[in-house]
Design a protein around this motif. Structure first.
Motif, short mmCIF file in Angstrom:
data_model
loop_
_atom_site.label_atom_id
_atom_site.label_comp_id
_atom_site.label_asym_id
_atom_site.label_seq_id
_atom_site.Cartn_x
_atom_site.Cartn_y
_atom_site.Cartn_z
N ARG A 113 -30.18 -25.64 -37.14
CA ARG A 113 -29.96 -24.82 -38.34
C ARG A 113 -28.63 -25.15 -39.00
N SER A 114 -27.57 -25.31 -38.19
CA SER A 114 -26.26 -25.61 -38.73
C SER A 114 -26.25 -26.96 -39.43
N ILE A 115 -26.83 -27.96 -38.80
CA ILE A 115 -26.87 -29.30 -39.39
C ILE A 115 -27.67 -29.28 -40.69
N PHE A 116 -28.79 -28.58 -40.68
CA PHE A 116 -29.62 -28.45 -41.88
C PHE A 116 -28.85 -27.78 -43.01
N LEU A 117 -28.22 -26.64 -42.72
CA LEU A 117 -27.54 -25.86 -43.77
C LEU A 117 -26.35 -26.60 -44.36
N LYS A 118 -25.61 -27.33 -43.53
CA LYS A 118 -24.46 -28.06 -44.05
C LYS A 118 -24.87 -29.02 -45.16
N SER A 119 -25.87 -29.83 -44.89
CA SER A 119 -26.30 -30.82 -45.88
C SER A 119 -26.93 -30.14 -47.10
N PHE A 120 -27.69 -29.08 -46.86
CA PHE A 120 -28.33 -28.38 -47.97
C PHE A 120 -27.29 -27.72 -48.88
N LEU A 121 -26.33 -27.01 -48.28
CA LEU A 121 -25.35 -26.26 -49.07
C LEU A 121 -24.39 -27.18 -49.79
N VAL A 122 -24.04 -28.30 -49.17
CA VAL A 122 -23.14 -29.25 -49.84
C VAL A 122 -23.72 -29.70 -51.18
N ALA A 123 -25.01 -29.92 -51.22
CA ALA A 123 -25.65 -30.41 -52.46
C ALA A 123 -25.85 -29.30 -53.48
N VAL A 124 -26.37 -28.15 -53.06
CA VAL A 124 -26.72 -27.12 -54.03
C VAL A 124 -25.50 -26.39 -54.59
N THR A 125 -24.33 -26.55 -53.96
CA THR A 125 -23.12 -25.93 -54.50
C THR A 125 -22.27 -26.92 -55.30
N ASN A 126 -22.84 -28.06 -55.61
CA ASN A 126 -22.11 -29.07 -56.37
C ASN A 126 -22.63 -29.11 -57.81
N PRO A 127 -21.87 -28.59 -58.77
CA PRO A 127 -22.36 -28.56 -60.16
C PRO A 127 -22.55 -29.94 -60.75
N LYS A 128 -21.86 -30.95 -60.21
CA LYS A 128 -22.02 -32.30 -60.72
C LYS A 128 -23.45 -32.79 -60.53
N GLY A 129 -24.11 -32.31 -59.46
CA GLY A 129 -25.50 -32.69 -59.23
C GLY A 129 -26.41 -32.18 -60.33
N TYR A 130 -26.21 -30.93 -60.72
CA TYR A 130 -27.04 -30.35 -61.78
C TYR A 130 -26.79 -31.06 -63.11
N LEU A 131 -25.51 -31.32 -63.41
CA LEU A 131 -25.20 -31.98 -64.66
C LEU A 131 -25.69 -33.43 -64.66
N PHE A 132 -25.58 -34.08 -63.50
CA PHE A 132 -26.07 -35.46 -63.40
C PHE A 132 -27.57 -35.54 -63.67
N PHE A 133 -28.33 -34.69 -62.99
CA PHE A 133 -29.77 -34.71 -63.19
C PHE A 133 -30.15 -34.29 -64.61
N SER A 134 -29.36 -33.38 -65.18
CA SER A 134 -29.65 -32.94 -66.56
C SER A 134 -29.52 -34.08 -67.55
N ALA A 135 -28.57 -34.99 -67.28
CA ALA A 135 -28.37 -36.12 -68.18
C ALA A 135 -29.25 -37.30 -67.79
N PHE A 136 -29.56 -37.43 -66.50
CA PHE A 136 -30.23 -38.60 -65.97
C PHE A 136 -31.75 -38.53 -66.10
N LEU A 137 -32.33 -37.42 -65.68
CA LEU A 137 -33.79 -37.32 -65.61
C LEU A 137 -34.49 -37.42 -66.96
N PRO A 138 -33.99 -36.75 -68.02
CA PRO A 138 -34.71 -36.80 -69.30
C PRO A 138 -34.92 -38.20 -69.84
N GLN A 139 -34.09 -39.15 -69.42
CA GLN A 139 -34.25 -40.52 -69.89
C GLN A 139 -35.53 -41.17 -69.37
N PHE A 140 -36.10 -40.60 -68.32
CA PHE A 140 -37.32 -41.15 -67.72
C PHE A 140 -38.53 -40.23 -67.92
N ILE A 141 -38.35 -39.20 -68.72
CA ILE A 141 -39.43 -38.25 -68.99
C ILE A 141 -40.05 -38.56 -70.34
N ASP A 142 -41.36 -38.70 -70.36
CA ASP A 142 -42.10 -38.91 -71.61
C ASP A 142 -42.45 -37.55 -72.20
#
Length: 211
Positions: A113-142
């Motif tokens: 559980r600890s190992i799982f949560l560490k990796s999960f929380l590191v990603a979901v609490t990083n706003p750069k990930g949300y902004l990155f995907f917001s700029a990155f993904l639409p370029q590949f969406i039709d």
């Protein structure tokens, strides 16, 4: 969405994922501390976070963070604080040798559980990930095709590449620690801990305008 679009997305995604970030560093340290099998729980946590981030972007959360200084700041400082916490824990480590064999199956920081949560929380609490995907993904969406299916397809591709890269880093960590003396294992923790602190610092000074 055609095959060329998927291939182009996969290539760019691989380059971004292979560049050492928080979840990749955790895969490396988990592999050295607990072995590849136990590190797999961290990989699952990171992969789940990929789906959460991409799903959130598809629903507009990335745009919200880009528009709201308050919510962006809240998520940013949560992520920076958590990265700093993990970095300091590694800097204070006394070495990773034999931890996987000595540690009780359900105790301490090596629990599934600890190992799982560490990796999960590191990603979901990083706003750069949300902004990155917001700029990155639409370029590949039709925009002329149903978007939900396209986001799901991209999420599956991204998560698959993420898992493969993290698995490679976990194997690297597990093999490297076999050839290190205890002092070398301590330095491996120090390097990864310092890298996480550096990432925490970069996140703390991150501004939306620089994205």
């Amino acid at each position: 969405m055609n095959e060329m679009t998927i291939l182009a997305f996969a290539l760019v995604a691989f380059i971004g994922i292979a560049t050492p970030g928080p979840t990749v560093l955790l895969a490396l340290t988990n592999g050295s501390r607990h072995g590849v099998r136990r590190a797999g729980y961290g990989m699952i946590g990171a992969v789940l976070s990929d789906f959460v981030l991409i799903g959130a972007v598809a629903l507009g959360l990335g745009a919200l963070l880009a528009a709201s200084e308050f919510w962006f700041t809240v998520v940013k400082w949560l992520g920076a604080a958590y990265l700093a916490f993990l970095g300091i824990a590694l800097l204070r480590s006394r070495g990773t040798l034999d931890i996987a064999s000595q540690e009780p199956h359900g105790a301490g920081e090596g629990t599934r559980r600890s190992i799982f949560l560490k990796s999960f929380l590191v990603a979901v609490t990083n706003p750069k990930g949300y902004l990155f995907f917001s700029a990155f993904l639409p370029q590949f969406i039709d925009p002329t095709l149903p978007q939900a299916k396209q986001y799901i397809a991209l999420a599956l591709v991204f998560a698959s590449i993420d898992f493969i890269v993290m698995f490679a880093y976990a194997v690297l960590g597990s093999q490297a620690v076999r050839f290190l003396k205890r002092s070398g294992a301590i330095w491996l923790d120090r390097v990864c801990g310092g890298a996480l602190l550096a990432l925490a610092g970069s996140l703390a000074f991150y501004r939306r305008a620089t994205f």
